[in-house]
Design a protein around this motif. Structure first.
Motif, short mmCIF file in Angstrom:
data_model
loop_
_atom_site.label_atom_id
_atom_site.label_comp_id
_atom_site.label_asym_id
_atom_site.label_seq_id
_atom_site.Cartn_x
_atom_site.Cartn_y
_atom_site.Cartn_z
N HIS A 79 0.37 -1.90 4.13
CA HIS A 79 -0.13 -3.27 4.33
C HIS A 79 0.62 -4.08 5.38
N PRO A 82 5.54 -6.18 -0.99
CA PRO A 82 4.79 -6.72 -2.14
C PRO A 82 5.23 -8.13 -2.52
N MET A 131 -2.31 1.41 -2.99
CA MET A 131 -1.75 0.18 -2.44
C MET A 131 -2.78 -0.94 -2.40
N PHE A 174 4.13 0.43 0.08
CA PHE A 174 3.27 -0.75 0.16
C PHE A 174 3.37 -1.38 1.54
N SER A 229 7.72 -0.18 -2.91
CA SER A 229 7.78 -1.27 -1.93
C SER A 229 7.71 -0.75 -0.50
#
Length: 113
Positions: free
Chosen positions: A99, A103, A62, A95, A92
């Motif tokens: 995070h 994305p 990621m 990710f 997605s």
């Protein structure tokens, strides 16, 4: 004393993931590439990294994906494939879990800058 060889083996596995995260996908692939037992890889990562080897690999993938999105933009599905995800929706979700943003949000941020 078992800890020195174990730590060296852990560092080899960690370096392998850092260098080849895009093409590695499973614990078995990590263990095979490092020529060690999968159970040992798990034990070493828990002891020295405080996480599973898969979680470490996922975060590495990621991070690579985020860098690619910020530098190059492009389609989310292309970036997903680049880091070994066939399903852009699964990518997605992973990710966002790593995070805290989707994305697409990074692509938007890149355009705004």
């Amino acid at each position: 004393h078992e800890s020195e060889p174990a730590r060296e083996a852990f560092l080899r596995c960690k370096a392998l993931i850092d260098a080849q995260a895009e093409r590695l996908g499973t614990l078995e692939e990590i263990a095979r590439a490092a020529a060690v037992e999968a159970s040992s890889v798990c034990r070493w990562f828990r002891r020295y990294q405080g996480t599973s080897p898969y979680q470490y690999l996922l975060r590495r993938k990621m991070t690579i994906a985020a860098g690619f999105l910020l530098e190059n933009g492009g389609l989310v599905k292309e970036v997903a494939q680049r880091v070994g995800f066939d399903d852009p929706y699964h990518f997605s979700r992973a990710f966002k879990a790593v995070h805290g943003v989707a994305p697409r949000a990074l692509l938007h941020y890149r355009q705004v800058r």
